[in-house]
Design a protein around this motif. Structure first.
Motif, mmCIF file in Angstrom:
data_model
loop_
_atom_site.group_PDB
_atom_site.id
_atom_site.type_symbol
_atom_site.label_atom_id
_atom_site.label_comp_id
_atom_site.label_asym_id
_atom_site.label_seq_id
_atom_site.Cartn_x
_atom_site.Cartn_y
_atom_site.Cartn_z
ATOM 1 N N HIS A 78 -0.920 -2.891 -0.363
ATOM 2 C CA HIS A 78 -0.916 -4.279 -0.835
ATOM 3 C C HIS A 78 -2.170 -5.007 -0.366
ATOM 4 O O HIS A 78 -2.096 -5.982 0.374
ATOM 5 C CB HIS A 78 0.333 -5.020 -0.336
ATOM 6 C CG HIS A 78 1.609 -4.466 -0.862
ATOM 7 N ND1 HIS A 78 2.024 -4.648 -2.152
ATOM 8 C CD2 HIS A 78 2.562 -3.705 -0.253
ATOM 9 C CE1 HIS A 78 3.192 -4.044 -2.336
ATOM 10 N NE2 HIS A 78 3.531 -3.454 -1.194
ATOM 11 N N GLY A 79 -3.324 -4.510 -0.819
ATOM 12 C CA GLY A 79 -4.539 -5.250 -0.495
ATOM 13 C C GLY A 79 -5.739 -4.407 -0.182
ATOM 14 O O GLY A 79 -6.833 -4.935 -0.113
ATOM 15 N N GLY A 80 -5.542 -3.132 0.010
ATOM 16 C CA GLY A 80 -6.696 -2.273 0.235
ATOM 17 C C GLY A 80 -7.399 -2.063 -1.097
ATOM 18 O O GLY A 80 -7.760 -3.017 -1.782
ATOM 19 N N GLN A 81 -7.521 -0.831 -1.486
ATOM 20 C CA GLN A 81 -8.121 -0.534 -2.782
ATOM 21 C C GLN A 81 -7.127 -0.817 -3.910
ATOM 22 O O GLN A 81 -7.509 -0.920 -5.060
ATOM 23 C CB GLN A 81 -8.589 0.921 -2.820
ATOM 24 C CG GLN A 81 -9.736 1.163 -1.854
ATOM 25 C CD GLN A 81 -10.221 2.598 -1.893
ATOM 26 O OE1 GLN A 81 -9.692 3.442 -2.617
ATOM 27 N NE2 GLN A 81 -11.231 2.892 -1.089
ATOM 28 N N ARG A 82 -5.863 -0.932 -3.564
ATOM 29 C CA ARG A 82 -4.836 -1.225 -4.568
ATOM 30 C C ARG A 82 -4.082 -2.474 -4.146
ATOM 31 O O ARG A 82 -4.065 -2.834 -2.984
ATOM 32 C CB ARG A 82 -3.802 -0.092 -4.685
ATOM 33 C CG ARG A 82 -4.313 1.276 -4.530
ATOM 34 C CD ARG A 82 -3.254 2.346 -4.605
ATOM 35 N NE ARG A 82 -1.972 2.018 -3.987
ATOM 36 C CZ ARG A 82 -1.001 2.864 -3.836
ATOM 37 N NH1 ARG A 82 -1.142 4.078 -4.258
ATOM 38 N NH2 ARG A 82 0.125 2.518 -3.302
ATOM 39 N N THR A 83 -3.435 -3.055 -5.110
ATOM 40 C CA THR A 83 -2.512 -4.144 -4.811
ATOM 41 C C THR A 83 -1.233 -3.847 -5.590
ATOM 42 O O THR A 83 -1.017 -4.385 -6.683
ATOM 43 C CB THR A 83 -3.075 -5.526 -5.189
ATOM 44 O OG1 THR A 83 -3.505 -5.498 -6.534
ATOM 45 C CG2 THR A 83 -4.222 -5.930 -4.279
ATOM 46 N N SER A 84 -0.411 -3.002 -5.018
ATOM 47 C CA SER A 84 0.837 -2.595 -5.651
ATOM 48 C C SER A 84 1.691 -3.811 -5.999
ATOM 49 O O SER A 84 1.844 -4.726 -5.175
ATOM 50 C CB SER A 84 1.590 -1.665 -4.695
ATOM 51 O OG SER A 84 2.770 -1.193 -5.294
ATOM 52 N N GLU A 85 2.208 -3.814 -7.212
ATOM 53 C CA GLU A 85 3.054 -4.901 -7.716
ATOM 54 C C GLU A 85 2.316 -6.235 -7.757
ATOM 55 O O GLU A 85 2.931 -7.287 -7.855
ATOM 56 C CB GLU A 85 4.341 -5.046 -6.885
ATOM 57 C CG GLU A 85 5.198 -3.811 -6.816
ATOM 58 C CD GLU A 85 5.855 -3.438 -8.142
ATOM 59 O OE1 GLU A 85 6.247 -4.347 -8.894
ATOM 60 O OE2 GLU A 85 5.942 -2.242 -8.411
ATOM 61 N N GLY A 86 0.991 -6.192 -7.639
ATOM 62 C CA GLY A 86 0.203 -7.420 -7.682
ATOM 63 C C GLY A 86 0.256 -8.218 -6.389
ATOM 64 O O GLY A 86 -0.185 -9.365 -6.343
ATOM 65 N N LEU A 87 0.784 -7.606 -5.330
ATOM 66 C CA LEU A 87 0.888 -8.319 -4.050
ATOM 67 C C LEU A 87 -0.289 -7.951 -3.161
ATOM 68 O O LEU A 87 -0.446 -6.810 -2.748
ATOM 69 C CB LEU A 87 2.200 -7.983 -3.340
ATOM 70 C CG LEU A 87 2.399 -8.611 -1.957
ATOM 71 C CD1 LEU A 87 2.353 -10.137 -2.024
ATOM 72 C CD2 LEU A 87 3.708 -8.150 -1.346
ATOM 73 N N ASP A 88 -1.102 -8.939 -2.855
ATOM 74 C CA ASP A 88 -2.238 -8.783 -1.955
ATOM 75 C C ASP A 88 -1.851 -9.429 -0.629
ATOM 76 O O ASP A 88 -1.574 -10.622 -0.572
ATOM 77 C CB ASP A 88 -3.467 -9.470 -2.557
ATOM 78 C CG ASP A 88 -4.717 -9.304 -1.713
ATOM 79 O OD1 ASP A 88 -4.620 -8.851 -0.544
ATOM 80 O OD2 ASP A 88 -5.802 -9.656 -2.210
ATOM 81 N N MET A 89 -1.833 -8.619 0.438
ATOM 82 C CA MET A 89 -1.409 -9.128 1.750
ATOM 83 C C MET A 89 -2.559 -9.246 2.745
ATOM 84 O O MET A 89 -2.350 -9.242 3.944
ATOM 85 C CB MET A 89 -0.287 -8.239 2.314
ATOM 86 C CG MET A 89 0.979 -8.312 1.468
ATOM 87 S SD MET A 89 2.366 -7.422 2.176
ATOM 88 C CE MET A 89 2.773 -8.450 3.570
ATOM 89 N N LYS A 90 -3.789 -9.409 2.237
ATOM 90 C CA LYS A 90 -4.946 -9.502 3.126
ATOM 91 C C LYS A 90 -5.073 -10.867 3.781
ATOM 92 O O LYS A 90 -5.653 -10.965 4.857
ATOM 93 C CB LYS A 90 -6.237 -9.195 2.361
ATOM 94 C CG LYS A 90 -6.385 -7.730 2.015
ATOM 95 C CD LYS A 90 -7.736 -7.433 1.420
ATOM 96 C CE LYS A 90 -7.776 -7.976 0.011
ATOM 97 N NZ LYS A 90 -8.984 -7.597 -0.726
ATOM 98 N N THR A 91 -4.547 -11.916 3.153
ATOM 99 C CA THR A 91 -4.697 -13.258 3.719
ATOM 100 C C THR A 91 -3.397 -14.042 3.566
ATOM 101 O O THR A 91 -2.519 -13.685 2.769
ATOM 102 C CB THR A 91 -5.817 -14.052 3.003
ATOM 103 O OG1 THR A 91 -5.406 -14.319 1.664
ATOM 104 C CG2 THR A 91 -7.142 -13.318 3.020
#
Length: 150
Positions: A78-91
């Protein structure tokens, strides 16, 4: 007339003796009891107590407590090279923004937040070590406290 002077004299003695009569002896008093807390008397009816409130969650820091967990366990998917399910957890902002299906954090309601329910049920992370009960509790406390960006 010698005897007349005796009458006032006798009256005076009588009056003075009545006034000078010793006061009756006071009743013996027991020493004053020391003040102490009243003894509890057991009753047969159960006493109602106020419902216990959950302990106030300790302040959870998003940046110090949660981001290290998310970086170690969530960002690969969830935020590396992929964002599974559209969830980005970087911030913080991207977590609050949610995923393809909508918000993952319902501020103030962990039970309605998929971020919490997925980790609490052990469904996330899919790969790797699951979160400890303490880590899951921190996520719940953070969401219930209003999901502050702290």
């Amino acid at each position: 007339m010698k005897k007349l002077w005796n009458i006032p004299f006798l009256l005076l003695i009588l009056i003075l003796s009545a006034c000078a009569a010793p006061a009756p002896a006071p009743a013996t008093q027991e020493p004053a009891a020391t003040l102490s807390a009243p003894e509890e008397v057991p009753t047969s009816a159960p006493q109602e107590t106020a419902p216990k409130q959950p302990a106030a969650p300790s302040e959870v820091s998003f940046s110090k407590d949660l981001m290290p967990i998310f970086e170690a366990r969530c960002i690969n998917c969830h935020g590396g090279q992929r964002t599974s399910e559209g969830l980005d957890m970087k911030t913080y902002q991207t977590i609050i923004a949610g995923a393809d299906g909508g918000p993952v954090v319902i501020v103030g309601d962990a039970e309605a937040s998929s971020l919490y329910t997925q980790v609490a049920k052990g469904k996330m992370p899919k790969r790797g070590e699951k979160l400890s009960p303490e880590e899951v509790q921190m996520i719940m406390d953070w969401i219930n406290a209003g999901a502050p960006n702290n």
